[in-house]
Design a protein around this motif. Structure first.
Motif, PDB file in Angstrom:
ATOM      1  N   ARG A 376       5.306  -0.161   6.980  1.00  0.00           N
ATOM      2  CA  ARG A 376       5.318   1.290   6.340  1.00  0.00           C
ATOM      3  C   ARG A 376       5.560   2.257   6.483  1.00  0.00           C
ATOM      4  O   ARG A 376       6.317   3.121   5.652  1.00  0.00           O
ATOM      5  CB  ARG A 376       3.470   1.366   6.077  1.00  0.00           C
TER       6      ARG A 376
ATOM      7  N   ASN B 104       7.943   4.714  -1.497  1.00  0.00           N
ATOM      8  CA  ASN B 104       7.272   5.302  -2.823  1.00  0.00           C
ATOM      9  C   ASN B 104       6.919   6.485  -2.075  1.00  0.00           C
ATOM     10  O   ASN B 104       5.307   7.126  -2.826  1.00  0.00           O
ATOM     11  CB  ASN B 104       5.020   4.714  -1.785  1.00  0.00           C
ATOM     12  N   GLN B 413      -0.540   8.623  -2.856  1.00  0.00           N
ATOM     13  CA  GLN B 413      -0.106   7.754  -2.652  1.00  0.00           C
ATOM     14  C   GLN B 413      -1.269   5.928  -1.794  1.00  0.00           C
ATOM     15  O   GLN B 413      -1.902   6.608  -1.190  1.00  0.00           O
ATOM     16  CB  GLN B 413       1.135   7.171  -1.149  1.00  0.00           C
TER      17      GLN B 413
END
Lengths: 416, 416
Positions: A376, B104, B413
């Motif tokens: 991530r 993101n 997020q």
């Protein structure tokens, strides 16, 4: 005294590391591909061995969540094989670096080189056997694996299959070795083999990690324990706060970057706690609250001191009302394992203060602590998440499995 | 069990570190300048304390080279003060880093932050007290100092003077602390104070360093022991070889980057050894040779196994004739402490092979091992030379006294 057999493992690993240190990226990638294919080819043997482990664990009455971590399926083996292929495309850090020239003409090149021999000590999940071996190999290290006894039969086959594939594709014998002896004394000895092991990485529960930290003389990279906090400031956006808390606590409660403690700013406690409380209840999350929390949320259980200290790793959330940001920072300072902490606020200065003052591998504003992860963060696969400050902090990828070496080109320079 | 007084030192250091972590470079530089000036202002008191140490050492019959390291003069104090001022101009690594944005929108900033609390355990030279404190402070760390008992009175005054100057200029109380208790048990306890100390750096002889490595649970950075080799290849330029060997052995034989073992390629042994032998003799260097060396040089003494293993730190050089580069690499592999190694050759491929295969902090071709030094590498002052692979390798400057922290900016997020 070190067991003769363990000494032989150490010698082989060191010998292999000496050659692996300058293996080309091409030859390492070729080996990784062979390993990935060998896993698929030997699926039946792996599944049979895994069945033995799973049956033994069921027989022992080991809890279901652990058995699920232990169990391999045909799909699981394909995933492990694919994860291995993903390591092939990662950039090899070995040989990268910087160069500068001194006034006397000496050219100094700071170059990444492998650590040497990495020992991994881990618990139930057999996929770690393959993941760890792949990352160590790609970064030019030989690896000594010591998995949990529950996964022994699975690990034996997995290690045999990948080691054989790596060696057949040309990497040195001994580049991947598994310790099959389950006597704990061997682990104690392994931790003190400074002449053969360059670093030990323990991966697993807090007990395992503390044992290694307390007993190893070989340098250790501490991983994993994550007592992660979220602080909901009086200036928080409730919608973001609720999403982040639910994500942190429920998306995968058994992992180190899951949320364990929620701190709520006093001025919004009466308004916010009932809202988050309802959503947590819907997600079957048990709340262990401070006295003020229990006052506001009648369904909360009273928290004990240990609830602030130890990871729940389950659908349980400790909740505390704090008078302000200072008190939140103090609580985190006292109880944090320095893994991941988040503040939810729309206030610029408080966000910056939190980011600056929190001492953790990762400090977040308005985001879930679940993001602390090699993939991530954009590093690719990770070998663990370091919660110490030396060498590596946070998700550790290939670069963290290397060290540096100064290569110095002279033409007769001497010191004056 | 940890001594209450030691616990108090640990708590103060940790508390100070929490504030120092975000002290501005400006405020740290101001403190360093105040410290440099305070040393000059208190010269008389420092010299008086030093005289007590020197007299006690002479009374105990401690050897002259050690007493020379211990002795301070007015000029010596000016040098220490000037060295401190040089730290002011070094770039502060705290707050430097990189930033990237994930798909993101999460913005991840990898930022350098101080380690926290650094404990230095060192031997006779009182200047280390000031050097170490200055480097730790500049990099935002608080420091716990534990010097050798021979320098206790000097260290007491030095530490008092600089700590007071730092605190008066606005840095937190406890940023510099000296352990004045000489009981060795305190050092044992200090090494296990994981809750208060982030890293231990031992600086001194092999005995001290091994004691720390064997007993510490706090992460250690091993420094210093340098069993450095030079290999004179059959294709060497003799002139360069002689200059590099004489420089390595005689320029300052008591330091870790001094040359300890000379390996000579067999085909040139009969020609080269008498030449280097003469020059070494002129420099009063005693040769401890292998049987072949003793055959060629009648004035060489026979080497014992220990001569290949332990630093002489004196005008003594171990000399061995080896059949070829492979044998030289094997010898180095077996006996090196992984500090600094050099090859003297005009052959390109052999030079490259040596640089690639030697496992050391610094690998040289045609240059003196004496260059392995923070100043000579261009880093400015150094806190030590790491011979381990984790965290830091080779000369350690300010950057090596920091770790990283991931600062993550989100706008709600969550992980999916």
């Amino acid at each position: 005294m070190i067991q003769q057999e363990l000494l032989e493992i150490g010698k082989r690993a060191k010998q292999a590391a000496r050659q692996l240190a300058y293996a080309s990226t091409e030859s390492k990638n070729k080996a990784l591909l062979a390993m990935a294919e060998a896993l698929l080819e030997n699926e039946q043997e792996i599944l049979q061995a895994n069945t033995i482990d799973v049956k033994a664990a069921e027989h022992k009455g080991i809890k279901k969540s652990l058995i699920n971590r232990l169990r391999l399926t045909s799909e699981g083996i394909t995933n492990i094989s694919n994860a291995l292929k993903e390591v092939i495309v990662l950039r090899d850090p070995v040989g990268e670096g910087e160069v500068w020239t001194r006034p006397n003409g000496l050219r100094i090149q700071q170059t990444r080189v492998p650590l040497g021999v990495v020992a991994m000590i881990y618990e139930a999940r057999p996929n770690v056997t393959v993941d760890a071996a792949a990352l160590c190999l790609k970064s030019g290290n030989s690896v000594i694996l010591r998995g949990g006894s529950e996964a022994l039969e699975s690990n034996k086959v997995l290690a045999k299959v990948i080691a054989q594939a790596a060696e057949e594709s040309g990497l040195p014998k001994g580049c991947i070795q598994l310790i099959t002896e389950t006597n704990r004394d061997w682990v104690q000895q392994l931790m003190r083999m400074n002449n053969f092991v360059d670093v030990i990485i323990p991966r697993g529960g807090a007990g395992l990690i503390q044992t290694v930290v307390q007993n190893a003389t070989v340098p250790v990279i501490e991983t994993g324990t994550g007592m992660c906090h979220a602080f909901v400031d009086r200036d928080a956006d409730y919608e973001k706060a609720i999403a982040i808390i639910i994500n942190g606590k429920t998306q995968n409660p058994g992992v180190c970057n899951a949320l364990e403690t929620l701190l709520v700013d006093e001025p919004i406690a009466e308004d916010f706690l009932p809202r988050i409380g309802e959503v947590l209840k819907k997600h079957q999350v048990v709340i262990k609250g401070c006295p003020r929390t229990c006052e506001i949320l009648p369904f909360a259980l009273p928290a004990e001191e240990d609830d602030w200290i130890s990871e729940h790793l389950d659908l349980i959330l400790s909740v505390k009302v704090v008078p302000n940001l200072d008190a939140a920072l103090d609580h985190i300072y006292q109880y944090s394992t320095k893994h991941s902490e988040t503040i939810i606020t729309e206030n610029y200065s408080k966000a910056q203060r939190f980011l600056k003052e929190v001492d953790a591998a990762a400090a977040y504003v308005n985001a879930s602590t679940r993001f602390t992860d090699g993939g991530r963060f954009g590093f690719g696969a990770e070998i663990g998440i370091s919660t110490q400050k030396l060498h590596a902090r946070g998700p550790m990828g290939l670069k963290e499995l290397t060290t540096i070496k100064y290569i110095v080109y002279g033409d007769g320079q001497i010191v004056t």
